[in-house]
Scaffold this active site. Structure first.
Site, PDB file in Angstrom:
ATOM      1  N   LYS A  45     -13.706  -2.827  -3.369  1.00 50.31           N
ATOM      2  CA  LYS A  45     -12.507  -2.872  -4.227  1.00 50.31           C
ATOM      3  C   LYS A  45     -12.031  -1.440  -4.496  1.00 50.31           C
ATOM      4  O   LYS A  45     -12.841  -0.550  -4.773  1.00 50.31           O
ATOM      5  CB  LYS A  45     -12.855  -3.566  -5.555  1.00 50.31           C
ATOM      6  CG  LYS A  45     -11.768  -3.498  -6.621  1.00 50.31           C
ATOM      7  CD  LYS A  45     -10.524  -4.303  -6.274  1.00 50.31           C
ATOM      8  CE  LYS A  45      -9.408  -4.114  -7.292  1.00 50.31           C
ATOM      9  NZ  LYS A  45      -8.116  -4.649  -6.828  1.00 50.31           N
ATOM     10  N   CYS A 132      -0.779   0.459  -4.046  1.00 46.90           N
ATOM     11  CA  CYS A 132      -0.959  -0.592  -5.059  1.00 46.90           C
ATOM     12  C   CYS A 132       0.327  -0.739  -5.861  1.00 46.90           C
ATOM     13  O   CYS A 132       0.795   0.224  -6.478  1.00 46.90           O
ATOM     14  CB  CYS A 132      -2.118  -0.266  -5.995  1.00 46.90           C
ATOM     15  SG  CYS A 132      -2.263  -1.520  -7.293  1.00 46.90           S
TER      16      CYS A 132
HETATM   17  C1  SIN Z   1      -4.518  -4.703  -7.635  1.00 40.42           C
HETATM   18  O1  SIN Z   1      -5.665  -4.488  -8.086  1.00 40.42           O
HETATM   19  O2  SIN Z   1      -3.530  -4.773  -8.368  1.00 40.42           O
HETATM   20  C2  SIN Z   1      -4.322  -4.903  -6.158  1.00 40.42           C
HETATM   21  C3  SIN Z   1      -4.638  -3.679  -5.423  1.00 40.42           C
HETATM   22  C4  SIN Z   1      -3.626  -3.312  -4.386  1.00 40.42           C
HETATM   23  O3  SIN Z   1      -2.662  -4.055  -4.159  1.00 40.42           O
HETATM   24  O4  SIN Z   1      -3.754  -2.269  -3.778  1.00 40.42           O
END
Ligand code: SIN
Length: 315
Positions: A45, A132
């Protein structure tokens, strides 16, 4: 024997499929499940320097047969957590290469995290997430070409390990030209295209309300609906990037045919996000069998025989 193996930056992977950052990769249990699966690698993540709770719920909503909308806002356990995991895994499996994703919400955070990684014993891939769409008040860096240039300029002043960038989708051919001209100036190992299609809106006509809470309902679309955009971006970049930069194709993969199409467009590796979220690690068995069946039917024994070989009506 039909092989699904691939290589990027001189590293080999026995399967060209893996998860996409954000999906079932936030904690050790998720990552251990990926290690035990048929995926060719995992990505963690996207990390920020410190642990982050992310946006308030509901922040993800399923769109049946179409994919999903999310505005997670980078919930994660902080860089130390993921760096410890990948270094530990590197000790256990020295021949395996994996991906450590980082997504600072400022240039300073990204540089600080990359300095920490540079100084660590980690020697796998880093995926620098420039796309993001879900952090309120922080626009996607990937849409600001001067800023992308500035970030990569600063990063490559000191960073010497294999690095790739995760990009947002682009929607105009001139933007493919512009971003490729910037990326081609740097010793990138790969680019990952695409992140979700950001700042979309899904409306529930029953309740007459948006379906997710953050940002007034605006969020990123992933899954089946984004496949044509993802294929266009993989193809658009494959035609423009220097050959040393491999392409990781992400977006809209639910079947082996989708994997086949991403590879035809030029992907060396594919990442599965939304559908992996729905099916779990069993998806890598299913997709591997489906891709092998297509390859057998067409007489291909490995993916380099068709990678990037998409035909047009001008061929
Ligand atoms: C998120 O955590 O909002 C998604 C991450 C991403 O789209 O890079």
């Amino acid at each position: 024997m039909t092989s699904l193996a691939t290589s990027i930056g001189g590293r080999t992977f026995d399967n060209c499929m893996m998860n996409a950052a954000g999906i079932r990769c936030q904690n050790k249990k998720d990552l251990d499940a990926l290690v035990a699966s048929r995926a060719g690698a995992y990505v963690t993540k996207s990390a920020t320097p410190q642990k982050r709770a992310g946006n308030p719920s509901p922040r993800m909503h399923t769109l049946p047969n179409k994919g999903s909308i999310n505005s997670m806002g980078l919930p994660n356990n902080g860089l130390d957590y993921y760096l410890d995991y990948v270094v530990d895994d590197q000790h256990k499996r020295p021949d395996a290469t994996n991906f450590l994703s980082v997504a600072g919400t400022s240039l300073e955070d990204n540089l600080a995290m990359l300095h920490q990684i540079q100084e660590s014993e980690y020697h796998g891939f880093v995926e620098l997430n420039l796309s993001c769409p879900n952090v309120p008040g922080k626009p996607q860096v990937g849409y600001d070409f001067d800023r992308v240039n500035e970030v990569l300029d600063e990063v490559f002043k000191f960073y010497t390990k294999p690095l790739g960038v995760k990009l947002p989708p682009y929607f105009d051919l001139v933007h493919f030209d512009q971003i490729a001209a910037i990326l081609n100036q740097y010793p990138l190992t790969f680019v990952n295209s695409i992140n979700s299609i950001g700042n979309a809106l899904v409306v529930d006509p029953q309740t007459e309300r948006v379906v997710i809470r953050p940002k007034g309902g605006f969020g990123g679309i992933g899954g089946a609906s984004v496949k044509p955009t993802a294929l266009a971006n993989v193809r658009g970049l494959a035609l423009r990037l220097k050959p040393e930069i491999a392409i990781v194709g992400t977006g809209g993969i639910t079947t082996g045919v989708d994997v086949f199409e991403h590879i035809l467009c030029g992907a060396s590796m594919v990442q599965i996000g939304t559908q992996f979220g729905y099916e779990g690690t069993a998806i890598f068995d299913r997709l591997a069998e489906e891709l092998k069946a297509i390859m057998n039917q067409k007489g291909y024994t490995n993916i380099t025989e068709f990678r990037g070989k998409l035909k047009t009506f001008d061929d």
